[in-house]
Design an enzyme around this catalytic site. Structure first.
Site, PDB file in Angstrom:
ATOM      1  CG  HIS A 183      -2.111  -0.943   0.991  1.00 26.37           C
ATOM      2  ND1 HIS A 183      -3.384  -0.675   1.444  1.00 26.37           N
ATOM      3  CD2 HIS A 183      -2.193  -2.150   0.375  1.00 26.37           C
ATOM      4  CE1 HIS A 183      -4.193  -1.673   1.127  1.00 26.37           C
ATOM      5  NE2 HIS A 183      -3.486  -2.588   0.480  1.00 26.37           N
ATOM      6  CG  HIS A 212      -4.827 -11.710  -2.060  1.00 28.21           C
ATOM      7  ND1 HIS A 212      -5.917 -11.387  -2.843  1.00 28.21           N
ATOM      8  CD2 HIS A 212      -4.438 -10.544  -1.475  1.00 28.21           C
ATOM      9  CE1 HIS A 212      -6.169 -10.088  -2.732  1.00 28.21           C
ATOM     10  NE2 HIS A 212      -5.281  -9.558  -1.910  1.00 28.21           N
TER      11      HIS A 212
END
Length: 718
Positions: A99, A260
């Site tokens: 991020h 993920h």
């Protein structure tokens, strides 16, 4: 004590409180006010380290591997105030790095991890960055220990790398060199939406510099467009957002699946249990946000995205379980405890470990956008290849992760540390190695040969400006090094047409000199400046630092370099056809990309205009009868009250300046020119040079700003 005499800061007075910086701001009255203030960001006044601090030198004092060991220890040192899932912060630190880097967009080069911006608003309080305040605080003891030898910006990315390595994954490498700033980057346009998570359509995204589908997200809504729960309709949004970061389909699949493979999402309860973000939280929360009133508020009760998904049977160890589970099971839509749309493997056994209770197992779960990798035809082909070839997946993710986390760092010359990969990558805009530095005698010989060409000062300056002014301070791309103006696509740009005519003559000199073409181009511009200054009565020598090299066409990603053209170059009075943004706004944008201050912008415009450097040879803004003389005529004539200005047509793009009494047309101008008389800040700066004692200062300031632009990409000189 009467009401009138109560202390105005006591909280008991009904009268408005008068506070510094409070009250109705200028932007309220004039919402379209030109943002000249953006050129004065990140000044020495906001930097506690002072102008002499050199991060590159400080980093060299760092015990790099001791730092890595300390970060690795943090991963498994679970804190009561934010307990680690499975006793390991691996997933949290990967998200922190992702991020931090994921705000980058290739369109304008802004965003990204390079300045540690996640510490400041709005990024520190974006909905998609919920709980990353905890990740940053977990790293504080490490930052405190190593001090200025490691920046926050580097620490965020390195922590993500170490998290991957601790899971058994082999990363592609790491380059340090990201320098912290001390305030938000207010130049970045995050979008016009006034509400968090307001949705954007994929067509608008594809044609913009925005890197997310919704205000406050890093990429896309994990529940699908507008939380539709439709994996197929998410595909164009995924391509648009990742594409704005220069990622292709294979990189997209690798990044989503790799990111993920580890960790989990958090959605233990509805969002109405969550309180204000860090910027809006009460002072006693000490920079923390998103306080959670559900249960303990942490650990098994944590709420971040509202989704409660665990992808892998080994969420702290690298594996291929993401793809195995994606294709093995049939997925049924469900709601998380927070009410968010997610998917569960209906035909699976409970094989996923609970993060806090080893006696509990769960069924595999996925996000809507995870399923896009199975149900979009092109993504599905790549996903199946990775399913059947785990090593290909690992290699693709390693490279895509490195690109994600280093894309905004510019050339490899900026990288620091022992783990910088040896391989040159095309997105790094690689350059050949520099040869021997030319001698003073060879530079003098080259200058003489340039003078002998008989080109005007304006022609020489125009070429050098065209070469150097592609630099973007956001991602450190562009600039004069490499002489990319001699290659596609820059050689074919409309704005460079006249500059390339001069370039052809400079290219013919190269064989008879010891300088690279890149150096010759800059030296030619310096010769032009020196000639123009001499014509104005000032004998100066423009500083010249040789050492530039010439890039090869094979080292130049044409599509990527095309973005450096931008929408306008107001310094040359050029604006791309069909662009409706006012020219003066784009001029500020360009100046900010060139890291110029408002005074530097003013000096450069005034000098370039009197040298006649407009891209098409027009006379707009050339307020002088002595073209080629580095005079202050631009400023004196612009501010002369005997001139009156009016637009030539309804577009108000071009203006005529007439004698106020006779009506005779004396000059023409664009908005780029007149803004230095109309904007109160820029006019104040223009007045400095229009004054009787401003001539010498103008020449000095122009030369200083010129030299700065010529050397913006000379990271080897730092």
């Amino acid at each position: 004590m009467s009401n009138e005499s109560k202390c105005p800061f006591s909280g008991h007075n009904s009268k408005p409180q008068v506070t510094v910086g409070g009250g109705t701001a200028n932007l309220h009255w004039w919402p379209n006010q030109l943002r000249v203030d953006l050129l004065n960001q990140h000044s020495e006044r906001s930097n506690p380290l002072g102008k002499d601090f050199n991060y590159r030198q400080e980093f060299k004092k760092l015990d790099y591997y001791a730092l890595k060991a300390d970060i690795k220890n943090v991963l498994t040192d679970s804190q009561d105030w934010w307990p680690a899932d499975w006793g390991n912060y691996t997933g949290l630190f990967i998200r922190l790095a992702w991020h931090a880097a994921g705000t980058y967009r290739m369109g304008d080069g802004r965003g990204g991890a390079g300045r540690g911006q996640q510490r400041f608003a709005p990024l520190n309080s974006w909905p998609d960055n919920a709980s990353l305040d905890k990740a940053r605080r977990l790293l504080w003891p490490v930052k405190q220990k190593y001090g200025q030898k490691i920046s926050w910006a580097d620490l965020f990315i390195l922590a993500g790398n170490i998290a991957l390595e601790s899971s058994g994954f082999r990363t592609f490498g790491f380059g340090a060199g990201r320098e912290d700033v001390w305030e938000p980057d207010n130049d970045v346009n995050w979008g016009d939406e006034k509400e968090w998570l307001a949705h954007r359509n994929s067509e608008a995204l594809a044609g913009s510099n925005l890197a997310a589908t919704e205000m406050g997200l890093i990429y896309v809504n994990p529940e699908g467009p507008q939380a539709s729960g439709d994996p197929r309709s998410a595909a164009p949004f995924i391509r648009a957002t990742f594409g704005n970061m220069a990622m292709d389909d294979e990189e997209i699949v690798a990044l989503i699946a790799g990111g993920h493979t580890l960790g989990k999402t958090h959605g233990a309860a509805p969002a109405d249990h969550v309180q204000a973000d860090p910027e809006g939280a009460p002072i006693e929360q000490m920079g923390f946000g998103w306080a959670n009133s559900y249960g303990t508020g942490v650990g098994k009760d944590a709420i971040t995205s509202g989704l409660e998904v665990i992808w892998s049977q080994t969420p702290t160890q690298w594996s291929n379980y993401f793809f195995e589970n994606l294709f093995k099971y049939e997925w049924v839509q469900e709601r998380s405890p927070a009410g968010a749309i997610q998917w569960v493997a209906a035909d699976a056994e409970a094989i996923i470990p609970d993060p806090f209770d080893p006696s509990i197992k769960r069924k595999p779960t996925m996000l809507t956008t995870d399923l896009t990798l199975r149900f979009d035809p092109e993504f599905e082909k790549i996903s199946r290849r990775f399913l059947n070839d785990p090593q290909a997946f690992a290699n693709a993710f390693a490279r895509a992760w490195f690109k994600l986390t280093h894309r905004d760092m510019g050339p490899k010359a900026r990288y620091l540390g022992p783990e910088v990969p040896a391989e040159d990558l095309i997105w790094q805009d690689p350059l050949p190695a520099a040869s021997a530095t030319p001698s003073s005698a060879s530079i003098a010989d080259a200058k003489a040969k340039i003078v002998a060409l008989g080109l005007s000062a304006g022609e020489l300056v125009s070429l050098a400006w065209a070469s150097a002014s592609t630099f973007r301070g956001g991602d450190k791309r562009g600039g004069a090094n490499g002489a990319h103006i001699a290659l596609s696509p820059q050689r074919e740009w409309e704005v460079n047409k006249k500059a390339v005519e001069t370039l052809t003559q400079i290219e013919e000199l190269k064989a008879s000199t010891q300088l690279s073409l890149a150096d010759l181009i800059v030296l030619a511009g310096n010769v032009g400046v020196e000639q123009a200054a001499q014509a104005a009565g000032f004998n100066i020598t423009v500083p010249f630092a040789p050492g530039r090299v010439d890039a090869l066409q094979s080292q130049t990603d044409v599509e990527s370099f095309q973005l450096l053209l931008g929408l306008a170059d107001g310094f040359r009075n050029w604006k791309k056809q069909g662009v409706n943004t006012p020219a003066e706004v784009l001029l500020i944008d360009k100046a900010q990309q060139l890291t110029l201050t408002a005074p530097e912008l003013t000096a450069l415009i005034g000098g370039l205009r009197v040298l006649g450097t407009n891209w098409d040879g027009s006379q707009h803004g050339v307020f002088t009868q002595q073209v080629g003389v580095l005079s202050t005529d631009f400023f004196t004539n612009l501010l002369d009250m005997s001139n009156v200005w009016a637009p030539v047509d309804s577009t108000s793009e071009v203006f005529e300046g007439k004698d106020r009494k006779s009506g005779t047309v004396k000059f023409t101008a664009t908005r780029n020119d007149l803004v230095f008389g109309s904007n109160s800040i820029l006019r104040a700066l223009a007045e400095v040079y229009a004054q009787a004692d401003g001539k010498e200062k103008f020449v000095q300031d122009f030369v200083a700003a010129w030299t700065k632009v010529m050397n913006l990409d000379r990271f080897d000189l730092a």
